[in-house]
Design a protein around this motif. Sequence first.
Motif, PDB file in Angstrom:
ATOM      1  N   LEU A 216     -11.978 -15.471  -2.772  1.00  0.00           N
ATOM      2  CA  LEU A 216     -11.676 -14.209  -2.095  1.00  0.00           C
ATOM      3  C   LEU A 216     -11.249 -14.476  -0.649  1.00  0.00           C
ATOM      4  O   LEU A 216     -10.271 -13.896  -0.159  1.00  0.00           O
ATOM      5  N   ALA A 217     -11.974 -15.373   0.030  1.00  0.00           N
ATOM      6  CA  ALA A 217     -11.632 -15.712   1.414  1.00  0.00           C
ATOM      7  C   ALA A 217     -10.247 -16.344   1.491  1.00  0.00           C
ATOM      8  O   ALA A 217      -9.428 -15.971   2.337  1.00  0.00           O
ATOM      9  N   LEU A 218      -9.964 -17.285   0.599  1.00  0.00           N
ATOM     10  CA  LEU A 218      -8.675 -17.954   0.604  1.00  0.00           C
ATOM     11  C   LEU A 218      -7.541 -16.984   0.276  1.00  0.00           C
ATOM     12  O   LEU A 218      -6.483 -16.997   0.923  1.00  0.00           O
ATOM     13  N   GLY A 219      -7.759 -16.125  -0.718  1.00  0.00           N
ATOM     14  CA  GLY A 219      -6.725 -15.164  -1.097  1.00  0.00           C
ATOM     15  C   GLY A 219      -6.395 -14.207   0.042  1.00  0.00           C
ATOM     16  O   GLY A 219      -5.219 -13.927   0.315  1.00  0.00           O
ATOM     17  N   SER A 220      -7.419 -13.704   0.718  1.00  0.00           N
ATOM     18  CA  SER A 220      -7.179 -12.781   1.836  1.00  0.00           C
ATOM     19  C   SER A 220      -6.484 -13.492   2.990  1.00  0.00           C
ATOM     20  O   SER A 220      -5.628 -12.907   3.671  1.00  0.00           O
ATOM     21  N   LEU A 221      -6.812 -14.778   3.208  1.00  0.00           N
ATOM     22  CA  LEU A 221      -6.176 -15.531   4.291  1.00  0.00           C
ATOM     23  C   LEU A 221      -4.701 -15.790   3.986  1.00  0.00           C
ATOM     24  O   LEU A 221      -3.844 -15.678   4.870  1.00  0.00           O
ATOM     25  N   LEU A 222      -4.407 -16.134   2.732  1.00  0.00           N
ATOM     26  CA  LEU A 222      -3.013 -16.327   2.332  1.00  0.00           C
ATOM     27  C   LEU A 222      -2.217 -15.037   2.500  1.00  0.00           C
ATOM     28  O   LEU A 222      -1.065 -15.056   2.959  1.00  0.00           O
ATOM     29  N   TRP A 223      -2.817 -13.918   2.142  1.00  0.00           N
ATOM     30  CA  TRP A 223      -2.153 -12.626   2.304  1.00  0.00           C
ATOM     31  C   TRP A 223      -1.892 -12.332   3.780  1.00  0.00           C
ATOM     32  O   TRP A 223      -0.792 -11.906   4.168  1.00  0.00           O
ATOM     33  N   SER A 224      -2.889 -12.581   4.643  1.00  0.00           N
ATOM     34  CA  SER A 224      -2.754 -12.289   6.063  1.00  0.00           C
ATOM     35  C   SER A 224      -1.681 -13.163   6.714  1.00  0.00           C
ATOM     36  O   SER A 224      -0.795 -12.661   7.432  1.00  0.00           O
ATOM     37  N   PHE A 225      -1.721 -14.478   6.444  1.00  0.00           N
ATOM     38  CA  PHE A 225      -0.717 -15.366   7.001  1.00  0.00           C
ATOM     39  C   PHE A 225       0.673 -15.045   6.448  1.00  0.00           C
ATOM     40  O   PHE A 225       1.664 -15.055   7.183  1.00  0.00           O
ATOM     41  N   GLY A 226       0.738 -14.770   5.148  1.00  0.00           N
ATOM     42  CA  GLY A 226       2.025 -14.445   4.536  1.00  0.00           C
ATOM     43  C   GLY A 226       2.635 -13.197   5.132  1.00  0.00           C
ATOM     44  O   GLY A 226       3.849 -13.157   5.417  1.00  0.00           O
ATOM     45  N   ARG A 227       1.825 -12.177   5.350  1.00  0.00           N
ATOM     46  CA  ARG A 227       2.327 -10.933   5.938  1.00  0.00           C
ATOM     47  C   ARG A 227       2.846 -11.171   7.349  1.00  0.00           C
ATOM     48  O   ARG A 227       3.908 -10.658   7.733  1.00  0.00           O
ATOM     49  N   ASP A 228       2.104 -11.970   8.131  1.00  0.00           N
ATOM     50  CA  ASP A 228       2.534 -12.248   9.509  1.00  0.00           C
ATOM     51  C   ASP A 228       3.820 -13.068   9.548  1.00  0.00           C
ATOM     52  O   ASP A 228       4.698 -12.827  10.386  1.00  0.00           O
ATOM     53  N   VAL A 229       3.929 -14.050   8.653  1.00  0.00           N
ATOM     54  CA  VAL A 229       5.142 -14.878   8.624  1.00  0.00           C
ATOM     55  C   VAL A 229       6.354 -14.033   8.260  1.00  0.00           C
ATOM     56  O   VAL A 229       7.430 -14.178   8.866  1.00  0.00           O
ATOM     57  N   VAL A 230       6.200 -13.137   7.286  1.00  0.00           N
ATOM     58  CA  VAL A 230       7.312 -12.257   6.898  1.00  0.00           C
ATOM     59  C   VAL A 230       7.712 -11.363   8.065  1.00  0.00           C
ATOM     60  O   VAL A 230       8.905 -11.164   8.340  1.00  0.00           O
ATOM     61  N   TRP A 231       6.706 -10.814   8.781  1.00  0.00           N
ATOM     62  CA  TRP A 231       7.012  -9.954   9.926  1.00  0.00           C
ATOM     63  C   TRP A 231       7.747 -10.735  11.006  1.00  0.00           C
ATOM     64  O   TRP A 231       8.729 -10.249  11.592  1.00  0.00           O
TER      65      TRP A 231
END
Length: 264
Positions: A216-231
Motif C-alpha cells: 500500500l505504501a509503495l503503491g501510493s508513493l508510485l502514484w504520488s511521484f507519477g502524478r508529480d512527474v506528469v504535472w
Amino acid sequence: MALNNTYEARLVQQETAVGAGVQVLLLALLGTAIGMGPAGWLTGLAFAIATWAVLSRALHRTRPRSFGPANRVTLGRAILVGGVTALVADSFESSPPVTLLVGLTAVALILDGVDGKVARRTGTSTALGARFDMEVDAFLILVLSVYVSMQLGPWVLLIGGMRYAFVAAAKAAPWLNAQLPHSMARKTVAAMQGVCLLLAGSDLLPYLANLGVVLLALGSLLWSFGRDVVWLWRNSRVAAPAAVQEERVELPVEELEMLELAVR
C-alpha cells in the motif's frame, strides 16, 4: 557590527557541534544497552560526521543570524535517525531490540510534525530549514526500507530509493526541478511511508498483513511521484512555447529601437 556577526556565526556552528556530540552520546548509550557491534558503531559515527559536515557547510553558505528553534527540533530528529541507522546496520550482525528501534523511530516520526509548526509560530521558516527537514525524512525512510527489506525482500528498497532516484533524474532532465504546487495528498503519502514501514518493522502483524501494508505504501508513493512527474512534464511543455513567444515579441522591439537611434 562585524564582530557581532562573527560571534553569532560561531554560535550557530557550535550548535551543530553539540548535535554531533549528542549523537555520539546516544550511540554510546545504545552500545552499552545492547552491546552494539562494529557495524552499528561505524555507521552511526559516519552518519554523525556526515550530518555535521553537510549542515555546517550549508550554514556557512547561507549565514543565518541564528540556528532557530525549528532547526533544533529537526537536529534532534536527525540524532534519533542516527540511532535508528546504527541499529539497522547492527541488525546485519545480530537482531536489535525491536522495541528500542520502534521507540526511536516513533519519536522521530512524531517530531516530524513539530518542527514545521515551530517554524511557522516563531516566524523562522527558511529554505535551509525546509531542506534539512526533507533530507532527514528521506534518509529515515531509506533506513527503514533497508530494515523491512530484510523481511519482505529487496523490492521494499524502492520506497527509500525513489526520492533519490528522482533527484538523480532531475540532473539529466532539468524540467523536473520546477516548483510543484502545494498538495495535501503529497504530504499525506509522504507521511504514510514512515508509518507503514514502522508498522511492518515492528513485527506486530503477520507476514501477509505486513506485505499488504508495505505494498500500500509503495503503491501510493508510485502514484504520488507519477502524478508529480506528469504535472512537471505538462508544465514544461506549456512553458516552452511561452518562452519562444516572448523572444519573438522582443525582436521587433529591438529593431525599432535600432531604427530610432539611426534616425537620431
